[in-house]
Write a protein that holds these residues in place. Sequence first.
Motif, short mmCIF file in Angstrom:
data_model
loop_
_atom_site.label_atom_id
_atom_site.label_comp_id
_atom_site.label_asym_id
_atom_site.label_seq_id
_atom_site.Cartn_x
_atom_site.Cartn_y
_atom_site.Cartn_z
N LYS A 1 -9.13 6.47 -5.51
CA LYS A 1 -9.98 7.45 -5.25
C LYS A 1 -10.31 8.24 -6.51
O LYS A 1 -11.52 8.62 -6.72
CB LYS A 1 -9.49 8.42 -4.07
CG LYS A 1 -9.47 7.91 -2.71
CD LYS A 1 -8.86 8.63 -1.68
CE LYS A 1 -8.65 8.21 -0.35
NZ LYS A 1 -8.29 8.93 0.78
N ASP B 1 -3.55 4.47 -3.18
CA ASP B 1 -4.68 5.32 -2.38
C ASP B 1 -5.42 6.48 -3.28
O ASP B 1 -6.60 6.58 -3.51
CB ASP B 1 -4.28 5.82 -1.30
CG ASP B 1 -5.48 6.27 -0.10
OD1 ASP B 1 -6.34 5.52 -0.25
OD2 ASP B 1 -5.72 7.24 0.18
N LYS B 2 -4.40 7.40 -3.94
CA LYS B 2 -4.84 8.38 -4.70
C LYS B 2 -5.51 8.13 -5.93
O LYS B 2 -6.37 8.43 -6.38
CB LYS B 2 -3.67 9.44 -5.04
CG LYS B 2 -4.12 10.57 -5.95
CD LYS B 2 -2.56 11.33 -6.27
CE LYS B 2 -3.14 12.44 -7.13
NZ LYS B 2 -1.56 13.23 -7.44
N PRO C 1 0.87 -1.34 -0.08
CA PRO C 1 0.20 -0.02 0.09
C PRO C 1 0.83 1.29 0.12
O PRO C 1 2.01 1.18 0.52
CB PRO C 1 -0.90 -0.16 1.19
CG PRO C 1 -0.02 -0.92 2.25
CD PRO C 1 0.62 -2.05 1.13
N LEU D 1 -9.61 -0.25 -3.01
CA LEU D 1 -8.25 -0.62 -3.06
C LEU D 1 -8.18 -1.47 -1.64
O LEU D 1 -8.60 -1.11 -0.73
CB LEU D 1 -7.40 0.71 -2.72
CG LEU D 1 -5.90 0.06 -2.41
CD1 LEU D 1 -5.04 -0.34 -3.57
CD2 LEU D 1 -5.30 1.59 -2.06
N ASP E 1 0.67 6.02 -0.77
CA ASP E 1 0.02 7.10 -0.87
C ASP E 1 -0.61 7.07 -2.41
O ASP E 1 -1.79 7.75 -2.58
CB ASP E 1 0.54 8.37 -0.75
CG ASP E 1 0.72 8.49 0.72
OD1 ASP E 1 -0.08 7.90 1.73
OD2 ASP E 1 1.41 9.09 1.48
#
Length: 262
Positions: free
Chosen positions: A49, A45-46, A40, A55, A42
């Motif tokens: 989204k 995750d970005k 995982p 995710l 950032d």
Amino acid sequence: MSHTFAVPAFGRSPHLRACLDSIQRQSKNDSAIVISTSTPSDFLDKVAKEYRVPLVVNPLHEGIGSDWNFALSSSDAQFVTIAHQDDCYHPEYIARMFEAIGRHPNTVMAFSNSTEHTPAGPRNININLRIKRALITFAFGPREAISRPEDKQRLLTLGNPVCCPSVMINRGLAPDFRFNNSMKSNLDWEAWSRLGLIPGEFLYLKTPLVSKGVHTESETSALIASQLREEEDRQMFERFWPQPVAAAITMVYKLGYRANRI
């Protein structure tokens, strides 16, 4: 028929968005999408989204087989496609695959023809792709689907011509299917050999519905450089041939690695 694109992802892949764009541009766009990862970040995750897709994080760090199995388990759809993060899909991938599956409802595995692209753009048909298409013709002949175990195994005896990201696995007919965690390079080839033993059809669409990304950062390129690919090729050929024959075929097959160079 329900379907999910499961996208195993890792690192800051510059190709992930193009893959997701191609999935979201499907003309039949009721498939679910999920990104799975054991690393995982950032960045992931970005992206999740941004594309409004879930995710999910694999708590295990056991290699590519574990990652693909976790991606499979993240969906309860009847059909699942393991979408590689650096490959792209034709807008008609889902529509044409489901149309063909409708003609062959006993399909355990469906796959399509493919093309390749590099960072510079589409790639010309090379000797590697020509050989793969010849191997498919050797097993299928003029048929769209094959069901006899010997025909399904014949498809794989001289190499792995199946474009992995094009494959739809019918989990309704293969509910316990898993990839082999012990393999790093040929886990798809090994998996197809086991799926071939399950009653049901292998379905092949001659239309290229996937474009595979070829670049120096790809997993395939890394495995070839480490020579692990050659060792696992030999292991697979020994499943179908006596050791001396398997060794000879492995040496010939090794020449095809050059096609992965940009």
